[in-house]
Design a protein around this motif. Structure first.
Motif, PDB file in Angstrom:
ATOM      1  N   ALA A 260       0.830  -1.205   0.000  1.00  0.00           N
ATOM      2  CA  ALA A 260       0.000   0.000   0.000  1.00  0.00           C
ATOM      3  C   ALA A 260       0.865   1.255   0.000  1.00  0.00           C
ATOM      4  O   ALA A 260       0.575   2.229  -0.708  1.00  0.00           O
ATOM      5  CB  ALA A 260      -0.934  -0.005   1.210  1.00  0.00           C
ATOM      6  N   GLU A 261       1.935   1.242   0.779  1.00  0.00           N
ATOM      7  CA  GLU A 261       2.862   2.378   0.809  1.00  0.00           C
ATOM      8  C   GLU A 261       3.539   2.537  -0.548  1.00  0.00           C
ATOM      9  O   GLU A 261       3.743   3.659  -1.043  1.00  0.00           O
ATOM     10  CB  GLU A 261       3.903   2.187   1.907  1.00  0.00           C
ATOM     11  CG  GLU A 261       4.817   3.387   2.095  1.00  0.00           C
ATOM     12  CD  GLU A 261       5.756   3.261   3.287  1.00  0.00           C
ATOM     13  OE1 GLU A 261       6.504   4.230   3.557  1.00  0.00           O
ATOM     14  OE2 GLU A 261       5.753   2.201   3.961  1.00  0.00           O
ATOM     15  N   SER A 262       3.865   1.422  -1.178  1.00  0.00           N
ATOM     16  CA  SER A 262       4.514   1.443  -2.489  1.00  0.00           C
ATOM     17  C   SER A 262       3.577   1.985  -3.561  1.00  0.00           C
ATOM     18  O   SER A 262       4.000   2.748  -4.442  1.00  0.00           O
ATOM     19  CB  SER A 262       4.973   0.029  -2.863  1.00  0.00           C
ATOM     20  OG  SER A 262       5.897  -0.476  -1.920  1.00  0.00           O
ATOM     21  N   LEU A 263       2.303   1.607  -3.494  1.00  0.00           N
ATOM     22  CA  LEU A 263       1.317   2.117  -4.449  1.00  0.00           C
ATOM     23  C   LEU A 263       1.187   3.633  -4.346  1.00  0.00           C
ATOM     24  O   LEU A 263       1.177   4.351  -5.361  1.00  0.00           O
ATOM     25  CB  LEU A 263      -0.047   1.471  -4.192  1.00  0.00           C
ATOM     26  CG  LEU A 263      -0.192  -0.027  -4.447  1.00  0.00           C
ATOM     27  CD1 LEU A 263      -1.547  -0.521  -3.954  1.00  0.00           C
ATOM     28  CD2 LEU A 263      -0.020  -0.358  -5.929  1.00  0.00           C
ATOM     29  N   ALA A 264       1.091   4.120  -3.116  1.00  0.00           N
ATOM     30  CA  ALA A 264       0.945   5.558  -2.898  1.00  0.00           C
ATOM     31  C   ALA A 264       2.185   6.311  -3.388  1.00  0.00           C
ATOM     32  O   ALA A 264       2.084   7.388  -3.992  1.00  0.00           O
ATOM     33  CB  ALA A 264       0.706   5.840  -1.417  1.00  0.00           C
ATOM     34  N   TYR A 265       3.366   5.734  -3.150  1.00  0.00           N
ATOM     35  CA  TYR A 265       4.607   6.379  -3.569  1.00  0.00           C
ATOM     36  C   TYR A 265       4.678   6.445  -5.097  1.00  0.00           C
ATOM     37  O   TYR A 265       5.019   7.488  -5.677  1.00  0.00           O
ATOM     38  CB  TYR A 265       5.811   5.624  -3.013  1.00  0.00           C
ATOM     39  CG  TYR A 265       7.114   6.354  -3.228  1.00  0.00           C
ATOM     40  CD1 TYR A 265       7.555   7.307  -2.315  1.00  0.00           C
ATOM     41  CD2 TYR A 265       7.896   6.109  -4.358  1.00  0.00           C
ATOM     42  CE1 TYR A 265       8.742   8.003  -2.524  1.00  0.00           C
ATOM     43  CE2 TYR A 265       9.073   6.793  -4.576  1.00  0.00           C
ATOM     44  CZ  TYR A 265       9.496   7.741  -3.653  1.00  0.00           C
ATOM     45  OH  TYR A 265      10.668   8.434  -3.871  1.00  0.00           O
ATOM     46  N   ALA A 266       4.343   5.333  -5.747  1.00  0.00           N
ATOM     47  CA  ALA A 266       4.392   5.306  -7.212  1.00  0.00           C
ATOM     48  C   ALA A 266       3.418   6.307  -7.811  1.00  0.00           C
ATOM     49  O   ALA A 266       3.734   6.978  -8.801  1.00  0.00           O
ATOM     50  CB  ALA A 266       4.076   3.899  -7.711  1.00  0.00           C
ATOM     51  N   ASP A 267       2.248   6.425  -7.231  1.00  0.00           N
ATOM     52  CA  ASP A 267       1.232   7.342  -7.748  1.00  0.00           C
ATOM     53  C   ASP A 267       1.685   8.794  -7.707  1.00  0.00           C
ATOM     54  O   ASP A 267       1.254   9.607  -8.527  1.00  0.00           O
ATOM     55  CB  ASP A 267      -0.060   7.179  -6.932  1.00  0.00           C
ATOM     56  CG  ASP A 267      -1.284   6.980  -7.798  1.00  0.00           C
ATOM     57  OD1 ASP A 267      -1.122   6.694  -9.005  1.00  0.00           O
ATOM     58  OD2 ASP A 267      -2.402   7.106  -7.279  1.00  0.00           O
ATOM     59  N   SER A 268       2.555   9.112  -6.758  1.00  0.00           N
ATOM     60  CA  SER A 268       2.999  10.496  -6.594  1.00  0.00           C
ATOM     61  C   SER A 268       4.425  10.756  -7.087  1.00  0.00           C
ATOM     62  O   SER A 268       4.922  11.871  -6.960  1.00  0.00           O
ATOM     63  CB  SER A 268       2.894  10.912  -5.115  1.00  0.00           C
ATOM     64  OG  SER A 268       3.679  10.062  -4.297  1.00  0.00           O
ATOM     65  N   HIS A 269       5.070   9.730  -7.651  1.00  0.00           N
ATOM     66  CA  HIS A 269       6.441   9.900  -8.158  1.00  0.00           C
ATOM     67  C   HIS A 269       6.575   9.286  -9.555  1.00  0.00           C
ATOM     68  O   HIS A 269       7.283   8.282  -9.754  1.00  0.00           O
ATOM     69  CB  HIS A 269       7.448   9.259  -7.191  1.00  0.00           C
ATOM     70  CG  HIS A 269       7.541   9.944  -5.875  1.00  0.00           C
ATOM     71  ND1 HIS A 269       6.620   9.735  -4.860  1.00  0.00           N
ATOM     72  CD2 HIS A 269       8.442  10.853  -5.382  1.00  0.00           C
ATOM     73  CE1 HIS A 269       6.953  10.467  -3.819  1.00  0.00           C
ATOM     74  NE2 HIS A 269       8.036  11.161  -4.112  1.00  0.00           N
ATOM     75  N   PRO A 270       5.919   9.864 -10.557  1.00  0.00           N
ATOM     76  CA  PRO A 270       5.935   9.298 -11.905  1.00  0.00           C
ATOM     77  C   PRO A 270       7.320   9.177 -12.528  1.00  0.00           C
ATOM     78  O   PRO A 270       7.583   8.232 -13.274  1.00  0.00           O
ATOM     79  CB  PRO A 270       5.040  10.248 -12.701  1.00  0.00           C
ATOM     80  CG  PRO A 270       5.029  11.525 -11.910  1.00  0.00           C
ATOM     81  CD  PRO A 270       5.117  11.092 -10.482  1.00  0.00           C
ATOM     82  N   ASP A 271       8.203  10.125 -12.241  1.00  0.00           N
ATOM     83  CA  ASP A 271       9.554  10.056 -12.823  1.00  0.00           C
ATOM     84  C   ASP A 271      10.306   8.830 -12.315  1.00  0.00           C
ATOM     85  O   ASP A 271      11.042   8.181 -13.075  1.00  0.00           O
ATOM     86  CB  ASP A 271      10.345  11.325 -12.490  1.00  0.00           C
ATOM     87  CG  ASP A 271       9.819  12.545 -13.229  1.00  0.00           C
ATOM     88  OD1 ASP A 271       9.085  12.361 -14.223  1.00  0.00           O
ATOM     89  OD2 ASP A 271      10.136  13.679 -12.809  1.00  0.00           O
TER      90      ASP A 271
END
Length: 329
Positions: A260-271
């Protein structure tokens, strides 16, 4: 049960069981049996996960790199397979502790009483027509202009009886065509660009990064398959076996939290998403900026899953209607 698992795996051939983590990610952890049963040195536990080498699973690789899993005592061992229909038997048999699968394959498994349990969300459609991370694509100059045109044509799908062919049939049906006349050809996503170019198939249900490769050669989309099903379509989820969940509830909880933490991070860090996929796919660096990224919401969209279940029944995928309450977290 053995016959059920063989049936699920039919046509879905495992790619060589090679861990796909980058050299600095700890992704090549090994172990026998269910790795989570016995902690390894340093208080960490090797957890084996079956994944597909596509953009959808970028959050897991990012989470591995950022330490979201190691902070919880998890060392990921990531193994690549062709699709969810192949990963389901691997999880149920204990080859993998967790797996990533399109939701239709999970619905099919649940409807057959295969003991699978979704544990955390995976990936969702962008909801944007013509700008999704998965499209029905054709090569440059193709005479096919809309979903109806693939009636009687060959369409590539990574595995059969999964979300690809179900969504293709739905788009063809909505466009006034006869979905029963579509000829599906099973192949890995990364082989689809060449298959379209050489005429092996006429179109492909393709996801990123292979979609970007097709577009770079002048190919186009003739239907946004997932958007046609539902703008908020939950395309895939991470899951485990009911046996593993009952035996390892604490590990399941840690895996849920880290993912869940990884999903949220990916969603906010596209680069960082674009950068990490170069470590486990063959995408050329020149195409990174052209990739269409999916969404990685925290929760599954139940309404969209009900729609997939409805389409699966219409296509004859289920012996009985799947029980979403038993499948979902």
């Amino acid at each position: 049960m053995r016959r059920l698992l063989i049936g699920l795996a039919t046509g879905a051939v495992f790619v060589a069981a090679t861990a796909c983590g980058s050299s600095d990610s700890g992704g090549s952890g090994s172990g026998s049996g269910s790795g989570s049963d016995e902690p390894s040195s340093g208080g960490t536990t090797t957890v084996k996960v079956g994944v597909i080498p596509i953009i959808d699973v970028a959050p897991m690789y990012l989470g591995q790199k950022k330490g979201f899993y190691s902070e919880r005592g998890i060392k990921l061992s990531l193994t690549s397979a062709q699709g969810g229909a192949a990963i389901v038997p691997g999880v149920v048999s204990g080859q993998f502790d967790f797996g990533f699968s399109n939701t239709t394959s999970l619905l099919v498994a649940q409807s057959k009483n295969v003991p699978v349990k979704a544990v955390v969300n995976g990936v969702a459609s962008t909801g944007k027509e013509g700008a999704d991370f998965a499209e029905l694509a054709v090569k440059k100059g193709s005479p096919l202009k809309s979903a109806k045109d693939v009636e009687g044509k060959k369409v590539a799908a990574n595995t059969l009886n999964n979300i690809c062919d179900t969504s293709v049939k739905n788009s063809v049906r909505k466009d006034g065509g006869d979905p029963s006349k579509v000829q599906f050809v099973e192949m890995p996503f990364d082989q689809m660009p060449a298959a379209i170019d050489n005429g092996q198939v006429d179109a492909a249900c393709v996801v990123e990064p292979a979609l970007a490769t097709i577009k770079a050669k002048g190919g186009t989309s003739i239907a946004s398959l997932f958007v046609d099903v539902s703008p908020d379509l939950t395309v895939a989820m991470y899951f485990t076996s009911q046996q593993y969940a009952q035996k390892n509830p604490e590990m399941v909880k840690k895996f849920q939290e880290a993912t869940a933490e990884s999903l949220a991070y990916a969603d906010s860090h596209p680069d960082e998403v674009r950068e990490i996929i170069t470590t486990y796919t063959k995408i050329p660096g020149t195409l990174l900026e052209t990739l269409t990224l999916p969404r990685w919401p925290a929760e599954a969209d139940r309404t969209s899953l009900e729609k997939l279940a409805e389409l699966g029944e219409q296509d004859g995928l289920f012996d009985k209607a799947p029980d979403l309450d038993k499948l979902l977290p």
